[in-house]
Design a protein around this motif. Structure first.
Motif, PDB file in Angstrom:
ATOM      1  N   LYS A 170      73.149  19.669   8.343  1.00 37.67           N
ATOM      2  CA  LYS A 170      72.589  19.279   9.633  1.00 37.67           C
ATOM      3  C   LYS A 170      73.193  20.154  10.734  1.00 37.67           C
ATOM      4  N   ALA A 171      72.339  20.821  11.490  1.00 33.08           N
ATOM      5  CA  ALA A 171      72.795  21.643  12.612  1.00 33.08           C
ATOM      6  C   ALA A 171      73.278  20.741  13.735  1.00 33.08           C
ATOM      7  N   MET A 210      68.387  31.740  14.783  1.00 36.06           N
ATOM      8  CA  MET A 210      67.559  30.649  15.314  1.00 36.06           C
ATOM      9  C   MET A 210      66.803  29.954  14.183  1.00 36.06           C
ATOM     10  N   LYS A 211      66.249  30.736  13.266  1.00 42.87           N
ATOM     11  CA  LYS A 211      65.517  30.156  12.134  1.00 42.87           C
ATOM     12  C   LYS A 211      66.451  29.370  11.216  1.00 42.87           C
ATOM     13  N   GLY A 247      75.018  22.193  16.536  1.00 41.76           N
ATOM     14  CA  GLY A 247      75.144  22.994  17.746  1.00 41.76           C
ATOM     15  C   GLY A 247      76.410  23.817  17.725  1.00 41.76           C
ATOM     16  N   GLN A 264      77.325  28.545  15.723  1.00 48.38           N
ATOM     17  CA  GLN A 264      76.361  27.533  15.300  1.00 48.38           C
ATOM     18  C   GLN A 264      77.012  26.835  14.120  1.00 48.38           C
ATOM     19  N   THR A 302      69.507  27.983  12.060  1.00 52.11           N
ATOM     20  CA  THR A 302      70.332  26.932  12.658  1.00 52.11           C
ATOM     21  C   THR A 302      69.684  26.198  13.828  1.00 52.11           C
ATOM     22  N   GLY A 303      68.640  26.771  14.395  1.00 54.40           N
ATOM     23  CA  GLY A 303      68.036  26.173  15.576  1.00 54.40           C
ATOM     24  C   GLY A 303      68.661  26.650  16.876  1.00 54.40           C
ATOM     25  N   GLY A 304      69.634  27.571  16.787  1.00 49.19           N
ATOM     26  CA  GLY A 304      70.289  28.093  17.983  1.00 49.19           C
ATOM     27  C   GLY A 304      70.468  29.598  17.907  1.00 49.19           C
ATOM     28  N   ARG A 305      70.537  30.235  19.073  1.00 53.30           N
ATOM     29  CA  ARG A 305      70.696  31.695  19.131  1.00 53.30           C
ATOM     30  C   ARG A 305      72.124  32.119  19.450  1.00 53.30           C
TER      31      ARG A 305
END
Length: 81
Positions: A59-60, A43-44, A62, A53, A46-49
């Motif tokens: 740039k993430a 999450m830290k 998704g 990812q 990539t912004g996703g769990r």
């Protein structure tokens, strides 16, 4: 540059890698289990769990669904030029 955070057992991960390979895009795969990356760390990073990812040019974007949508719209090619 494309990075894919994945696991060996993840079907959407396999689909994303297959699609990129078929489009002749190279990528770096990071297996979160092999690397000992837990979901909070993912999450830290990539912004996703969830996996996959996908990061394109730092740039993430998704997961597989977002990658597929980018490809269908033509935006994936633009991002990678």
């Amino acid at each position: 540059m494309i990075k894919i955070y994945s696991t060996s057992w993840c079907a959407p991960c396999a689909a994303a890698k297959k699609m990129l390979t078929e489009l002749n895009y190279t990528y770096t795969e990071i297996d979160i289990e092999e690397e000992g990356i837990n979901r909070e760390e993912l999450m830290k990073l990539t912004g996703g769990r969830t996996v996959p990812q996908i990061i394109i040019n730092e740039k993430a974007i998704g997961g597989f669904d977002q990658l597929l949508a980018l490809n269908q719209s033509g935006d994936l090619e633009k991002m990678l030029k």
